[in-house]
Enzyme design. Structure first.
Site, PDB file in Angstrom:
ATOM      1  N   ASN A   1       0.839  -1.202   0.000  1.00 12.56           N
ATOM      2  CA  ASN A   1       0.000   0.000   0.000  1.00 12.56           C
ATOM      3  C   ASN A   1       0.870   1.246   0.000  1.00 12.56           C
ATOM      4  O   ASN A   1       2.100   1.157   0.002  1.00 12.56           O
ATOM      5  CB  ASN A   1      -0.952  -0.033   1.199  1.00 12.56           C
ATOM      6  CG  ASN A   1      -0.182  -0.110   2.500  1.00 12.56           C
ATOM      7  OD1 ASN A   1       0.561   0.791   2.847  1.00 12.56           O
ATOM      8  ND2 ASN A   1      -0.341  -1.225   3.208  1.00 12.56           N
TER       9      ASN A   1
ATOM     10  N   ALA B   1       1.734   1.179  11.659  1.00  9.82           N
ATOM     11  CA  ALA B   1       1.991   0.506  10.377  1.00  9.82           C
ATOM     12  C   ALA B   1       0.706   0.264   9.602  1.00  9.82           C
ATOM     13  O   ALA B   1      -0.337  -0.014  10.186  1.00  9.82           O
ATOM     14  CB  ALA B   1       2.695  -0.822  10.626  1.00  9.82           C
TER      15      ALA B   1
ATOM     16  N   ASP C   1      -3.752  -6.351   4.928  1.00  6.77           N
ATOM     17  CA  ASP C   1      -4.723  -7.224   5.591  1.00  6.77           C
ATOM     18  C   ASP C   1      -4.651  -8.653   5.068  1.00  6.77           C
ATOM     19  O   ASP C   1      -5.015  -9.583   5.756  1.00  6.77           O
ATOM     20  CB  ASP C   1      -6.138  -6.670   5.397  1.00  6.77           C
ATOM     21  CG  ASP C   1      -6.330  -5.392   6.197  1.00  6.77           C
ATOM     22  OD1 ASP C   1      -5.830  -5.340   7.334  1.00  6.77           O
ATOM     23  OD2 ASP C   1      -6.954  -4.436   5.685  1.00  6.77           O
TER      24      ASP C   1
ATOM     25  N   LYS D   1     -10.270  -3.852  18.533  1.00  9.81           N
ATOM     26  CA  LYS D   1      -8.835  -4.174  18.595  1.00  9.81           C
ATOM     27  C   LYS D   1      -8.340  -4.300  20.033  1.00  9.81           C
ATOM     28  O   LYS D   1      -7.267  -4.826  20.272  1.00  9.81           O
ATOM     29  CB  LYS D   1      -8.034  -3.077  17.903  1.00  9.81           C
ATOM     30  CG  LYS D   1      -8.428  -2.836  16.457  1.00  9.81           C
ATOM     31  CD  LYS D   1      -7.463  -3.490  15.526  1.00  9.81           C
ATOM     32  CE  LYS D   1      -7.832  -3.172  14.095  1.00  9.81           C
ATOM     33  NZ  LYS D   1      -6.869  -3.719  13.157  1.00  9.81           N
TER      34      LYS D   1
HETATM   35  N1  CTP Z   1      -3.141  -3.279  12.235  1.00 12.53           N
HETATM   36  C1  CTP Z   1      -2.306  -4.292  12.630  1.00 12.53           C
HETATM   37  N2  CTP Z   1      -2.305  -5.481  11.947  1.00 12.53           N
HETATM   38  C2  CTP Z   1      -3.132  -5.673  10.900  1.00 12.53           C
HETATM   39  C3  CTP Z   1      -3.998  -4.631  10.478  1.00 12.53           C
HETATM   40  C4  CTP Z   1      -3.988  -3.453  11.179  1.00 12.53           C
HETATM   41  O1  CTP Z   1      -1.533  -4.117  13.583  1.00 12.53           O
HETATM   42  N3  CTP Z   1      -3.114  -6.826  10.261  1.00 12.53           N
HETATM   43  C5  CTP Z   1      -3.161  -2.049  13.017  1.00 12.53           C
HETATM   44  C6  CTP Z   1      -2.652  -0.816  12.318  1.00 12.53           C
HETATM   45  O2  CTP Z   1      -1.262  -0.644  12.552  1.00 12.53           O
HETATM   46  C7  CTP Z   1      -3.474   0.274  12.959  1.00 12.53           C
HETATM   47  C8  CTP Z   1      -4.785  -0.403  13.259  1.00 12.53           C
HETATM   48  O3  CTP Z   1      -4.505  -1.775  13.299  1.00 12.53           O
HETATM   49  O4  CTP Z   1      -2.915   0.698  14.172  1.00 12.53           O
HETATM   50  C9  CTP Z   1      -5.910  -0.141  12.322  1.00 12.53           C
HETATM   51  O5  CTP Z   1      -5.511  -0.327  10.992  1.00 12.53           O
HETATM   52  P1  CTP Z   1      -6.578  -0.201   9.834  1.00 12.53           P
HETATM   53  O6  CTP Z   1      -5.917  -0.525   8.534  1.00 12.53           O
HETATM   54  O7  CTP Z   1      -7.287   1.112   9.962  1.00 12.53           O
HETATM   55  O8  CTP Z   1      -7.604  -1.297  10.289  1.00 12.53           O
HETATM   56  P2  CTP Z   1      -7.992  -2.692   9.758  1.00 12.53           P
HETATM   57  O9  CTP Z   1      -7.864  -3.653  10.868  1.00 12.53           O
HETATM   58  O10 CTP Z   1      -7.272  -3.022   8.519  1.00 12.53           O
HETATM   59  O11 CTP Z   1      -9.532  -2.478   9.513  1.00 12.53           O
HETATM   60  P3  CTP Z   1     -10.380  -2.157   8.203  1.00 12.53           P
HETATM   61  O12 CTP Z   1      -9.516  -2.526   7.039  1.00 12.53           O
HETATM   62  O13 CTP Z   1     -11.572  -3.004   8.353  1.00 12.53           O
HETATM   63  O14 CTP Z   1     -10.700  -0.688   8.268  1.00 12.53           O
END
Ligand code: CTP
Length: 393
Positions: A206, A270, A274, A337
């Protein structure tokens, strides 16, 4: 006793540096003065020495001065470097990393925080060259006080007056006092994107630049914390004093984070991918008629796993990248979370790679909208909040 290395640049406002010395001394701060050649056209070393109670350093390679105290030690043995007044020329030399006299060499060699109080003619201040130099310095985390608006010695009116010695002294004291607010704390920060390979030449990733996370690591370290930065691939310099563990994939990032436990706090900025490819192809995927279908598997959620870990840090801070109904999604995300604070930003507004960020801090107590500010300023504010958390807990 706190120590300030005061670099006096050339300019009509140089005489106000004398007041700054007086005020800092009254606060119990020791001031070591350095003058540029041009500064001596405006005030004498003797007046500065009399107020500082210490001799002026002004030459880079002079056998007696170097043997007394070398320039590298001068740069290191201080809690703050204050440049007052910072002339357009000194700002330009600093922005471009020149080291052609003692002042610029010290600015390049120091690891202490740097504070600039610019003063110059309004046209010189507004010139795109000066503005570009200032933007570069701000980006590197240099603190800037002023300049103020008003009438100047040259007869013109506008931006360019040195801030008042009282304001400069107060800002210097604020920086000095937050210097060790996080001393003794170990903090982990994740930053950047992760890269999930599909085959030996392709990956899913990304747009994360890592800027916000790196700025936070730097701000925490500047407050005395021992900071470990677990970083995906970015092209940013490592902030001074920070230890970095480089990773590529989400799984590597999770293992690197777990290996750092226990820590007092974790800040998870970070942009973790996903998903990853369900099966990694050992060979480059070839074109053979139809495009290949991509089967994905979900990556571990690092923030959620650390939030629920047996060795959970006392403070867990997550970030949320949202593109719609930001508050609603982010509030739910904080609970899902299991983190204590969530910093939400609206990534539909061109956040990736930008220098500014408008965020909302969501805690169990409620939400707080922060105005649009530079990522460095967001980092400073968050680091101060982290320090406050530990003071109060
Ligand atoms: N994060 C993480 N590990 C993942 C995904 C996210 O540690 N596999 C952490 C990111 O570093 C951030 C938070 O979770 O602090 C939220 O990340 P975000 O991308 O907004 O959330 P997602 O869990 O990906 O949710 P969604 O895609 O449904 O919005």
């Amino acid at each position: 006793m706190k120590r300030v290395l005061l670099i006096v640049g050339g300019g009509i406002a140089a005489y106000k540096a004398l007041d700054v010395v007086r005020l800092l001394r009254a606060e119990g701060v020791s001031v070591r003065p350095v003058m540029t050649r041009n500064a001596k056209e405006f005030i004498t070393p003797l007046s500065l020495e009399a107020l500082a109670g210490e001799r002026v350093h002004d030459v880079l390679f002079e056998p007696t001065q170097e043997s007394e105290i070398g320039h590298i030690r001068l740069a290191r043995d201080t809690d703050l470097v204050l440049v007052c007044p910072a002339s357009a020329n000194l700002i330009a030399r600093m922005a471009h990393g020149l080291a052609d006299d003692l002042a610029t060499t010290l600015l390049l060699a120091t690891t202490a925080p740097i504070m600039l109080a610019p003063a110059m003619n309004v046209r010189m201040w507004e010139h795109p060259a000066t503005q570009a130099n200032m933007a570069m310095l701000r980006d590197r985390g240099v603190n800037v006080i002023g300049p103020d608006e008003g009438s100047m010695a040259c007869g013109e009116v506008g931006m360019g007056r040195l801030s008042s010695p009282e304001v400069i002294c107060r800002s210097a004291m604020a920086t000095l006092s937050r210097h060790d607010t996080l001393k003794g704390r170990r903090i982990m920060v994740t930053a950047g994107p992760t890269r999930e390979p599909l085959d030996p030449v392709r990956f899913l990733s990304n747009h994360s630049s890592g800027k916000q996370g790196y700025a936070i690591a730097e701000a925490l370290s500047a407050r005395g914390a021992e900071v470990v930065l677990v970083s995906g691939p970015v092209s940013l310099p490592l902030p001074a004093g920070v230890t970095r563990v480089l990773v590529e994939t989400a799984e590597q990032m999770l293992h690197a984070c777990e290996a750092q436990l226990p820590v007092d706090a974790g800040v998870f900025t970070a942009a973790v991918s996903d998903w990853r490819a369900k099966a990694l192809s050992g060979q480059k995927i070839k074109k053979n008629g139809a495009p290949p279908s991509l089967e994905l598997a979900e990556n571990p959620d690092i923030l959620a796993q650390i939030s629920r870990h047996a060795q959970r840090p006392s403070l867990v801070v997550g970030f949320a990248a949202e593109t719609e109904t930001v508050l609603e999604h982010a509030t739910a995300k904080r609970l899902r979370k299991g983190c204590d604070w969530l910093v939400a930003n609206d990534v539909s507004k061109n956040v990736f790679g930008a220098d500014n960020n408008a965020v909302t801090l969501i805690t169990a107590q409620g939400t707080e909208e922060w105005p649009l500010m530079r990522k460095n300023a967001v980092a400073d504010r968050l680091a101060d909040r982290v320090a406050q958390f530990f003071t109060l807990s």
